[in-house]
Every structure is written in structure tokens, then in C-alpha cells.
Write an enzyme that holds these catalytic residues in place. Structure first.
Site, PDB file in Angstrom:
ATOM      1  N   TRP A 237      52.943 -23.956  38.617  1.00 20.77           N
ATOM      2  CA  TRP A 237      52.134 -24.088  37.402  1.00 20.77           C
ATOM      3  C   TRP A 237      50.874 -24.897  37.690  1.00 20.77           C
ATOM      4  O   TRP A 237      49.795 -24.567  37.214  1.00 20.77           O
ATOM      5  CB  TRP A 237      52.934 -24.795  36.314  1.00 20.77           C
ATOM      6  CG  TRP A 237      53.935 -23.936  35.607  1.00 20.77           C
ATOM      7  CD1 TRP A 237      53.909 -22.575  35.470  1.00 20.77           C
ATOM      8  CD2 TRP A 237      55.104 -24.383  34.926  1.00 20.77           C
ATOM      9  NE1 TRP A 237      54.997 -22.156  34.741  1.00 20.77           N
ATOM     10  CE2 TRP A 237      55.741 -23.233  34.390  1.00 20.77           C
ATOM     11  CE3 TRP A 237      55.676 -25.632  34.709  1.00 20.77           C
ATOM     12  CZ2 TRP A 237      56.923 -23.305  33.654  1.00 20.77           C
ATOM     13  CZ3 TRP A 237      56.851 -25.715  33.966  1.00 20.77           C
ATOM     14  CH2 TRP A 237      57.464 -24.559  33.457  1.00 20.77           C
TER      15      TRP A 237
ATOM     16  N   TRP B 249      63.989 -18.559  27.506  1.00 25.78           N
ATOM     17  CA  TRP B 249      62.807 -19.237  28.047  1.00 25.78           C
ATOM     18  C   TRP B 249      62.620 -20.609  27.401  1.00 25.78           C
ATOM     19  O   TRP B 249      62.387 -21.602  28.094  1.00 25.78           O
ATOM     20  CB  TRP B 249      61.565 -18.378  27.817  1.00 25.78           C
ATOM     21  CG  TRP B 249      60.294 -19.018  28.287  1.00 25.78           C
ATOM     22  CD1 TRP B 249      59.761 -18.955  29.545  1.00 25.78           C
ATOM     23  CD2 TRP B 249      59.399 -19.822  27.511  1.00 25.78           C
ATOM     24  NE1 TRP B 249      58.581 -19.681  29.595  1.00 25.78           N
ATOM     25  CE2 TRP B 249      58.347 -20.218  28.371  1.00 25.78           C
ATOM     26  CE3 TRP B 249      59.380 -20.256  26.181  1.00 25.78           C
ATOM     27  CZ2 TRP B 249      57.285 -21.018  27.933  1.00 25.78           C
ATOM     28  CZ3 TRP B 249      58.333 -21.051  25.751  1.00 25.78           C
ATOM     29  CH2 TRP B 249      57.304 -21.423  26.618  1.00 25.78           C
TER      30      TRP B 249
ATOM     31  N   ASP C 275      61.004 -15.691  33.261  1.00 24.10           N
ATOM     32  CA  ASP C 275      60.301 -14.983  32.183  1.00 24.10           C
ATOM     33  C   ASP C 275      58.965 -15.638  31.837  1.00 24.10           C
ATOM     34  O   ASP C 275      58.191 -15.082  31.056  1.00 24.10           O
ATOM     35  CB  ASP C 275      61.161 -14.923  30.920  1.00 24.10           C
ATOM     36  CG  ASP C 275      62.312 -13.947  31.072  1.00 24.10           C
ATOM     37  OD1 ASP C 275      62.209 -13.027  31.900  1.00 24.10           O
ATOM     38  OD2 ASP C 275      63.330 -14.108  30.368  1.00 24.10           O
ATOM     39  N   ASP C 276      58.704 -16.809  32.400  1.00 26.24           N
ATOM     40  CA  ASP C 276      57.465 -17.525  32.100  1.00 26.24           C
ATOM     41  C   ASP C 276      56.280 -16.839  32.780  1.00 26.24           C
ATOM     42  O   ASP C 276      56.271 -16.636  34.003  1.00 26.24           O
ATOM     43  CB  ASP C 276      57.578 -18.973  32.590  1.00 26.24           C
ATOM     44  CG  ASP C 276      56.354 -19.780  32.211  1.00 26.24           C
ATOM     45  OD1 ASP C 276      56.271 -20.234  31.064  1.00 26.24           O
ATOM     46  OD2 ASP C 276      55.455 -19.935  33.080  1.00 26.24           O
ATOM     47  N   LEU C 277      55.255 -16.499  31.985  1.00 24.24           N
ATOM     48  CA  LEU C 277      54.102 -15.778  32.514  1.00 24.24           C
ATOM     49  C   LEU C 277      53.326 -16.616  33.529  1.00 24.24           C
ATOM     50  O   LEU C 277      52.788 -16.086  34.504  1.00 24.24           O
ATOM     51  CB  LEU C 277      53.185 -15.349  31.373  1.00 24.24           C
ATOM     52  CG  LEU C 277      53.800 -14.386  30.352  1.00 24.24           C
ATOM     53  CD1 LEU C 277      52.792 -14.066  29.253  1.00 24.24           C
ATOM     54  CD2 LEU C 277      54.276 -13.106  31.031  1.00 24.24           C
TER      55      LEU C 277
END
Length: 207
Positions: free
Chosen positions: A197, A136, A155-157
Site C-alpha cells: 500500500w 474485506w 479483495d482490496d483494490l
């Protein structure tokens, strides 16, 4: 606002044609774009700080870290003691990672000059050998420092949340389903990720 990546506008047009949901998100953020971070150490340090915590928490910890360091360069980080770093909100392990990263840069053990000529997976393989840097963190580096256009840090929340909210009504879905969504955005997955994002509140940390 800093200079945008040279592929940014072409990527936006291509993504908007393919994906009306993403097109709507991009229309809500018309004059913003990913801004390059030219200093590799700064980018990696910020990514380590943001590991496995929420966007809001990461921003708070980073702000305190910058206050203590004054300048985010190895020479300023190396003299800091663990209690000073812990007081910023860093975990025991992240204190070790940040200190180790600073020492590696100062000692010349990190071969920064090679990365721009390497492929994405080659850079990731090189970076994950550094203590505290996993896939990540390496992906954040590819996006924000090397400005690679097709990174998809699943994998980034924040990315997971953005995908669930935009495409699945906020429901929890499998990683396989999320990964399949990203396949439709090649070769511009960095751009799609960045706008997902941007669809969140608060917005993610700028690495």
C-alpha cells in the site's frame, strides 16, 4: 507517530530476506509503520466508508464525514440524518450501514471484548453478521485494530494494484497468481500488504 506492533521489526527482517522487491519498497519507507487504531467503532466505520472506492475518493469522503460527525463515536453518528450523511459522499447503502453499525454498538449487540481472544477466521465470521460488513471490512479490522500479523486482504483494490505494479509490470494477472505471491510471505502478510500500500500514490486510507 504511534507505537508500532511488537512483531513489526522481526517481520520486516524476515520479509526482506525472502523478497528483494519487498525489501526495496521497505527501504524507501524506513521510518513508517502500521499504527494501531484502538477504537473498534472508528476502525469499522472507516472501513465501511472505504468500501469499493479508490483511495483518493475514500479519503475525501472520510474527511467530510469527520467534519459532519465531529467525533466518530456511535453517540454522534446516531442523530445524523441520511441527507447529512449523503452530503459527505456516502452512498445510500453506506449511510444505512454506518447508522446500523452505530446503533449496534450503542445497544451492546456487538461483543467487542471477545474479539482479541478469537482466531482470525472466527473474528471474520462474527463481524460479517453485521450489516454492511463483508470479509474485506473484517480483514481491515483484523489488521488495523487487532493488529493481526498474517492478514492478506486480496479483495482490496490497492493491494491488487500494488502487487501488479511491483511484480508484474502493471499487467493484469489472475487472482490465483496474486494469492500465490502472498503465500511466500506467511506469517507476515499484514506487513507485506501494508508496505505494498505504501508503494502507491496516494497511499491508502489509515483505518
Amino acid at each position: 507517530m504511534g507505537m508500532k506492533p511488537d512483531y513489526w521489526d522481526s517481520a520486516k527482517r524476515a520479509l526482506a530476506r525472502r523478497d528483494p522487491v519487498l525489501a526495496a519498497i521497505m527501504r524507501r519507507h524506513p521510518r513508517v509503520h502500521l499504527e494501531p487504531r484502538g477504537e473498534p467503532f472508528h476502525t469499522l466505520a472507516r472501513a465501511i466508508v472505504g468500501q469499493q472506492i479508490s483511495v483518493k475518493a475514500a479519503q475525501s469522503v472520510w474527511n467530510r464525514f469527520v467534519e459532519v460527525a465531529v467525533e466518530v463515536v456511535p453517540e454522534k453518528i446516531i442523530p445524523l440524518k441520511k441527507p447529512q450523511l449523503r452530503a459527505c459522499g456516502l452512498s445510500e447503502r453506506k449511510c444505512e450501514y454506518i447508522s446500523d453499525l452505530a446503533q449496534r454498538f450503542a445497544d451492546g449487540h456487538v461483543h467487542v471484548h471477545r474479539w482479541p481472544r478469537m482466531g482470525d477466521e472466527e473474528v471474520i465470521a462474527d463481524l460479517v453478521q453485521v450489516r454492511g460488513i463483508g470479509r474485506w471490512t473484517a480483514e481491515m479490522f483484523l489488521m488495523f485494530n487487532l493488529l493481526r500479523p498474517d492478514v492478506f486482504p486480496l479483495d482490496d483494490l490497492g493491494l491488487q494494484k500494488g502487487l501488479r505494479l511491483a511484480y508484474h509490470g502493471g499487467r493484469k494477472v489472475s487472482m490465483k497468481t496474486l494469492r500465490r505471491r502472498g503465500e511466500a510471505w506467511r506469517p507476515w502478510r499484514s506487513v507485506a500488504t501494508w508496505y505494498l500500500w505504501r508503494s502507491l500514490d496516494p497511499v491508502p486510507v489509515e483505518y
